[in-house]
Design a protein around this motif. Structure first.
Motif, PDB file in Angstrom:
ATOM      1  N   ARG A  97       0.833  -1.216   0.000  1.00  0.00           N
ATOM      2  CA  ARG A  97       0.000   0.000   0.000  1.00  0.00           C
ATOM      3  C   ARG A  97       0.864   1.260   0.000  1.00  0.00           C
ATOM      4  N   GLU A  98       1.869   1.284   0.866  1.00  0.00           N
ATOM      5  CA  GLU A  98       2.733   2.467   0.965  1.00  0.00           C
ATOM      6  C   GLU A  98       3.457   2.759  -0.343  1.00  0.00           C
ATOM      7  N   LEU A  99       3.919   1.711  -1.009  1.00  0.00           N
ATOM      8  CA  LEU A  99       4.715   1.885  -2.221  1.00  0.00           C
ATOM      9  C   LEU A  99       3.875   1.837  -3.493  1.00  0.00           C
ATOM     10  N   ASN A 100       2.565   1.646  -3.336  1.00  0.00           N
ATOM     11  CA  ASN A 100       1.664   1.623  -4.494  1.00  0.00           C
ATOM     12  C   ASN A 100       1.997   0.490  -5.462  1.00  0.00           C
ATOM     13  N   TYR A 101       2.252  -0.694  -4.937  1.00  0.00           N
ATOM     14  CA  TYR A 101       2.547  -1.815  -5.817  1.00  0.00           C
ATOM     15  C   TYR A 101       1.389  -2.010  -6.797  1.00  0.00           C
ATOM     16  N   PRO A 102       1.676  -1.987  -8.093  1.00  0.00           N
ATOM     17  CA  PRO A 102       0.626  -2.227  -9.088  1.00  0.00           C
ATOM     18  C   PRO A 102       0.535  -3.702  -9.460  1.00  0.00           C
ATOM     19  N   PHE A 103       0.932  -4.558  -8.546  1.00  0.00           N
ATOM     20  CA  PHE A 103       0.931  -6.007  -8.774  1.00  0.00           C
ATOM     21  C   PHE A 103       0.603  -6.685  -7.454  1.00  0.00           C
ATOM     22  N   PRO A 104       0.104  -7.902  -7.516  1.00  0.00           N
ATOM     23  CA  PRO A 104      -0.152  -8.664  -6.285  1.00  0.00           C
ATOM     24  C   PRO A 104       1.158  -8.966  -5.568  1.00  0.00           C
ATOM     25  N   TYR A 105       1.072  -9.041  -4.256  1.00  0.00           N
ATOM     26  CA  TYR A 105       2.217  -9.367  -3.407  1.00  0.00           C
ATOM     27  C   TYR A 105       1.838 -10.633  -2.648  1.00  0.00           C
ATOM     28  N   LEU A 106       2.316 -11.761  -3.137  1.00  0.00           N
ATOM     29  CA  LEU A 106       1.890 -13.068  -2.662  1.00  0.00           C
ATOM     30  C   LEU A 106       2.783 -13.601  -1.549  1.00  0.00           C
TER      31      LEU A 106
END
Length: 186
Positions: A97-106
């Motif tokens: 959320r903080e880094l605005n990941y535009p991908f899933p983090y599994l």
């Protein structure tokens, strides 16, 4: 922190299938759910590693640049969270959320996916073509913490551009380097 290199899985290897919890959406996602029409980038990362922290902004830029072109991106954390609680799912959610990941983090709790991919370090990058055959594995670029080289994502970008333009991905590939995956001891 000990510097570890990736093991360089054999080119042409089919992407091992998986189904893991996405810590952002709280949904189980499979490789088929995440693959892109042009190719798929799978990244083994974690929260605490200084090498991952160093490249985080570039992997976010890279994903934003190439997702719209048909590439799927997914990050996987396989570290033992008993040894490194900062890599646990609640903190994975927070970092994404903080880094605005535009991908899933599994979250790879039992570490089976890391073993299937022969992942050794964080970050460790794998690029698969549209048929899920491995065409690139290795480093993001030549930048490392404190070496003065800015992050560019050069090697991953070159591999993705080659796939986009129906060219062969260069076979001369450098291993990624970073922190070792923190394997559970039984």
């Amino acid at each position: 922190m000990s510097l570890t290199s990736s093991t360089m899985l054999e080119l042409g290897t089919k992407a091992p299938d998986f189904k893991l919890l996405d810590t952002v959406s709280n949904t189980a996602l499979s490789l088929n759910d995440l693959r892109g029409s042009k190719g798929t980038v799978i990244m083994f990362i974690c929260n605490h590693c200084p090498y991952v922290r160093h490249v985080n902004s570039e992997i976010v830029r890279l994903a934003y640049d190439y997702r719209v072109l048909g590439f799927g991106f997914v990050a996987v954390s396989s570290n033992d969270v008993k040894a490194h609680p900062e890599d646990s799912p609640k903190y994975m959610f927070k970092i994404a959320r903080e880094l605005n990941y535009p991908f899933p983090y599994l979250y790879d709790e039992n570490q089976e996916v890391a073993r299937a991919y022969n992942a050794a370090c964080t970050p460790d990058f794998y690029v698969f073509d549209e048929t899920l055959e491995l065409v690139y594995r290795g480093q993001l670029d030549d930048s490392r913490p404190k070496n003065g080289i800015p992050t560019s994502g050069r090697y991953i970008r070159e591999a993705l551009d080659a796939l986009l333009n129906n060219r062969k991905v260069l076979k001369d590939q450098k291993p990624s380097m970073g922190c070792s995956i923190k394997w559970r001891t039984y």
